[in-house]
Scaffold this motif. Sequence first.
Motif: not given
Lengths: 358, 115
Positions: A42-69
């Motif tokens: 249920l955590t909100p996310k966006d599909t930021v890349w896809s190829f065929g059936k493969v998808e890359l999801w990025r979860y939404r957050s208002s407190c991204r304080t650390l890097s790298p992803p």
Amino acid sequence: VTTTNPPTDLAARARRDVERSLRRTKNGLKLLSGRFRPSVGLTPKDTVWSFGKVELWRYRSSCRTLSPPLLIVHSLVSRTYVFDLEPGNSFVEFMLDRGFDVYLIEWGSPDEEEAANTLETYCDEHLPTIVDAVKSTSGAAAVTMFAYCFGGVLALLYAAGHPDDGVSALGLMATPVNFGELGAMTTLMRRVEPEDLLDETGNVPSDVIRSSFKLLQPTGTLTSYANLWQHLWNDDFVSSHQLMTQWAMDHIPFPGACFDQVTRLLGRQDLLGSGRVPLGARTVDLKNIRAPLLTVIGEKDQFISPAAAGDVAALVGSTDTEELRLTAGHVGLIAGRSAHKRNLPLIADWLERHSEAQ
Amino acid sequence: MSGASAVEHEDSGAGRARLVRVSEDRPLWRQGYDVIERQIGPRLDEVIRSEQFAIAIGLIQQGRRSLQQRAERTSRRMLHLANLPAASDVSRLLAEIGELQRQVRELEKQRDKSK
């Protein structure tokens, strides 16, 4: 914290038994009617890349304080929602709360189109492109990779084959490295021809995968039903049981060509345990991995025993390695109360130590 | 043998985890089950890990696959007689699409490299 102690007097015990019988009936009927099917992921996310059936999801957050992803690489045989079971019982949510920018790869459910996928498809084609996509969407120059189960095998081969791609830290959880220590699974891989397990789509069907996991715990299903029957009066137990059972039964087919390769190279020749695996036109050496490495091993893991998880630190070229041995089973490493109380903080602490403030 | 058991699990009420711990006596049937399971479990495990079991599974799978192939061939011939496509024709087309996707991916990689 609610604690129910055994009632001392007979009247209270009788009252409790009547109450429980009523709840048992109610929960039994709910189970039979299918009304206990929990919602997952249920955590909100966006599909930021896809190829065929493969998808890359990025979860939404208002407190991204650390890097790298943080890029989560999941296994090829089960569903990714184990990382995001429900609010309060979600690896993804936990990491978001700690300030990580969380990405997850959804491999999709293979059919004929993916039957010819090999280890190279995942490690030399998808993962490099996905890591690029993570870097470009986050603006970071590197990626922290965290892989679970067979996803760890893919992450290891990728990191060894692409040492300059910018994996700044690598976490492996319940990852099989010594395929000779997988118990009944090892015997089957050595005795059964991989092509005999393929269906008409050219993949290993999900029911074969489910059955092979059940073989590793011959009385597991019966014990699970015994637990359910014993605690059928308890709404929370039933809900939690349903959630875990749903995931444990929800396997996806394994691409046939990849399965053939895994059986021959890893299952029969145990090449991953030797640290050198032929991939494409070259042999990748795990010594090429120089990024800090975390291995998380479940001491009660019924599928990937500590012996099967092996000593990855001895195979890689990293000088910064750490092993977390946790008193947990395969799923209990990331899901459930103990995981949230003990395991996830330890994992997040290590990841945080290998991250920087944004 | 102690009859006590503890169950710990999550409660997702109000969107967050809440610990609920239940301690209780294990019913008699459960104690009996646990005794039997402890006796049978390791023996079953031994059988499943044996070479003979793996060989038997291999033979069963071979038989299953051979039957499946025979059934597929027969139904395909019948459907083709009626000029209808069989499931295996669709499978073949999907596999070809997969191969095309791989080629597209390869071309994309080459294009990116040459940039």
